[in-house]
Write a protein that holds these residues in place. Sequence first.
Motif, PDB file in Angstrom:
ATOM      1  N   GLN A  71       0.841  -1.195   0.000  1.00  0.00           N
ATOM      2  CA  GLN A  71       0.000   0.000   0.000  1.00  0.00           C
ATOM      3  C   GLN A  71       0.872   1.240   0.000  1.00  0.00           C
ATOM      4  O   GLN A  71       1.866   1.322   0.732  1.00  0.00           O
ATOM      5  CB  GLN A  71      -0.930  -0.008   1.215  1.00  0.00           C
ATOM      6  CG  GLN A  71      -1.812  -1.255   1.288  1.00  0.00           C
ATOM      7  CD  GLN A  71      -2.802  -1.239   2.440  1.00  0.00           C
ATOM      8  OE1 GLN A  71      -3.153  -0.175   2.951  1.00  0.00           O
ATOM      9  NE2 GLN A  71      -3.255  -2.420   2.850  1.00  0.00           N
ATOM     10  N   PHE A 104       1.172   5.346   0.535  1.00  0.00           N
ATOM     11  CA  PHE A 104       0.631   6.532   1.198  1.00  0.00           C
ATOM     12  C   PHE A 104       1.365   7.729   0.599  1.00  0.00           C
ATOM     13  O   PHE A 104       2.478   8.061   1.004  1.00  0.00           O
ATOM     14  CB  PHE A 104       0.830   6.435   2.708  1.00  0.00           C
ATOM     15  CG  PHE A 104       0.163   5.232   3.330  1.00  0.00           C
ATOM     16  CD1 PHE A 104      -1.060   5.365   3.988  1.00  0.00           C
ATOM     17  CD2 PHE A 104       0.738   3.971   3.235  1.00  0.00           C
ATOM     18  CE1 PHE A 104      -1.687   4.260   4.555  1.00  0.00           C
ATOM     19  CE2 PHE A 104       0.120   2.859   3.795  1.00  0.00           C
ATOM     20  CZ  PHE A 104      -1.096   3.008   4.457  1.00  0.00           C
ATOM     21  N   ASP A 161       0.298  11.634   2.785  1.00  0.00           N
ATOM     22  CA  ASP A 161      -1.095  11.259   3.073  1.00  0.00           C
ATOM     23  C   ASP A 161      -1.136  10.218   4.195  1.00  0.00           C
ATOM     24  O   ASP A 161      -0.249   9.382   4.330  1.00  0.00           O
ATOM     25  CB  ASP A 161      -1.744  10.689   1.818  1.00  0.00           C
ATOM     26  CG  ASP A 161      -3.263  10.825   1.825  1.00  0.00           C
ATOM     27  OD1 ASP A 161      -3.845  10.865   2.921  1.00  0.00           O
ATOM     28  OD2 ASP A 161      -3.857  10.895   0.740  1.00  0.00           O
ATOM     29  N   ALA A 162      -2.199  10.277   4.977  1.00  0.00           N
ATOM     30  CA  ALA A 162      -2.397   9.308   6.058  1.00  0.00           C
ATOM     31  C   ALA A 162      -3.264   8.139   5.613  1.00  0.00           C
ATOM     32  O   ALA A 162      -3.497   7.209   6.392  1.00  0.00           O
ATOM     33  CB  ALA A 162      -3.018   9.986   7.272  1.00  0.00           C
ATOM     34  N   THR A 163      -3.768   8.183   4.370  1.00  0.00           N
ATOM     35  CA  THR A 163      -4.567   7.079   3.824  1.00  0.00           C
ATOM     36  C   THR A 163      -3.845   6.499   2.619  1.00  0.00           C
ATOM     37  O   THR A 163      -2.976   7.130   2.026  1.00  0.00           O
ATOM     38  CB  THR A 163      -5.961   7.562   3.394  1.00  0.00           C
ATOM     39  OG1 THR A 163      -5.832   8.490   2.304  1.00  0.00           O
ATOM     40  CG2 THR A 163      -6.672   8.240   4.553  1.00  0.00           C
ATOM     41  N   ASN A 164      -4.237   5.280   2.252  1.00  0.00           N
ATOM     42  CA  ASN A 164      -3.557   4.593   1.166  1.00  0.00           C
ATOM     43  C   ASN A 164      -4.132   4.968  -0.200  1.00  0.00           C
ATOM     44  O   ASN A 164      -4.377   4.095  -1.038  1.00  0.00           O
ATOM     45  CB  ASN A 164      -3.614   3.076   1.365  1.00  0.00           C
ATOM     46  CG  ASN A 164      -5.023   2.581   1.659  1.00  0.00           C
ATOM     47  OD1 ASN A 164      -5.996   3.279   1.400  1.00  0.00           O
ATOM     48  ND2 ASN A 164      -5.124   1.383   2.204  1.00  0.00           N
ATOM     49  N   ALA A 165      -4.293   6.267  -0.451  1.00  0.00           N
ATOM     50  CA  ALA A 165      -4.847   6.737  -1.719  1.00  0.00           C
ATOM     51  C   ALA A 165      -3.897   6.494  -2.890  1.00  0.00           C
ATOM     52  O   ALA A 165      -4.284   6.633  -4.050  1.00  0.00           O
ATOM     53  CB  ALA A 165      -5.175   8.232  -1.622  1.00  0.00           C
ATOM     54  N   ILE A 196       4.023   7.294   7.420  1.00  0.00           N
ATOM     55  CA  ILE A 196       2.640   7.562   7.018  1.00  0.00           C
ATOM     56  C   ILE A 196       2.182   8.876   7.657  1.00  0.00           C
ATOM     57  O   ILE A 196       2.403   9.102   8.848  1.00  0.00           O
ATOM     58  CB  ILE A 196       1.723   6.400   7.432  1.00  0.00           C
ATOM     59  CG1 ILE A 196       2.138   5.111   6.708  1.00  0.00           C
ATOM     60  CG2 ILE A 196       0.259   6.723   7.152  1.00  0.00           C
ATOM     61  CD1 ILE A 196       1.418   3.875   7.209  1.00  0.00           C
ATOM     62  N   GLY A 197       1.548   9.739   6.856  1.00  0.00           N
ATOM     63  CA  GLY A 197       1.044  10.998   7.380  1.00  0.00           C
ATOM     64  C   GLY A 197       2.134  11.978   7.767  1.00  0.00           C
ATOM     65  O   GLY A 197       1.972  12.742   8.720  1.00  0.00           O
TER      66      GLY A 197
END
Length: 311
Positions: free
Chosen positions: A59, A61, A65-69, A150-151
């Motif tokens: 995944q 990030f 980003d803090a989401t796996n977009a 992440i994030g």
Amino acid sequence: MKKTLLIISALTFGATLAQAQNCSKIFISEYVEGSGSDKALELYNPTSSPINLAGYSIQRFSNGDATNAGGILDLTGTIAAHSTFVIVHGSGITYTPTAQDPTVSAGFIAMATLEADAYDHGYPNPTAMNGNDAIGLFNGAIMIDLMGKIGDAGMVSGQSWSDAFPYDGSAGAWWTKDQTLTRKSSVMQGISINPDPFIVTTEWDSLPKDTWTGLGTHTCDCPLGLNEYVSTISFAVYPNPNSTGTLIVSSSEEIASIEVINMVGQIVLSTEIAGAIKSTSISTLNLTKGMYTVRLRFANNSVAQSNLSIQ
């Protein structure tokens, strides 16, 4: 004397137990961020058994980003014991590339096809990383490894993690953009907790852009199982006991590398052997008196080992 032996045994057992606990899950062993879409991720299985990758995913990030977009790649296949599994960007191989996803170069395809077990899908995809994207390896919902943070707010506008405080690319040299990263051999498990900050030099070594020579192989300090050591190769390690400062190693097979390991499982001497040779010598002048293990790795991927006494 008995007390000393008991202490040594306890230390050895503790080191072995720690290695067994650390060397129990796959982790990311190489990160290639090259020209265009010449991008790849390598996983390593440090265990003595093959691992089915069903349920595992990569995944991305992206840009702090803090989401796996940045995309999710569900993995399939099996990664063999003490072996690698290479995922390459699929642009031009499995789908028509776009301006955002340029074609993988012919040289990279040729090398990756030789080693690759998987091709990543179209954009957005995990291997579309460009230096400021955290890459996570998951087993179901559990993160078992992470390259980056992440994030990370610094990556919203920053382009790469770097090797100097505050590690967001504003100081020091960029490490994750236009670089190949290889996991240090001393790393025996992945990162399961999001780091703060992410200090890339702690667990990674850096190679120049478009360096792929190590893709598909990885050196790790995790021990092999006893049943994986060979007894059919004839070899000699002498003089033993050794007090001369020089150790001679010879075998019936071509030698790829030699490692000397102390009583608590630390590799205190390691050398790669260039060329197809069956006999060589190494210096033991820097070794203190005591018992060691000499581990030989051969060109045919076999491994053998012998005890060594330094006097």
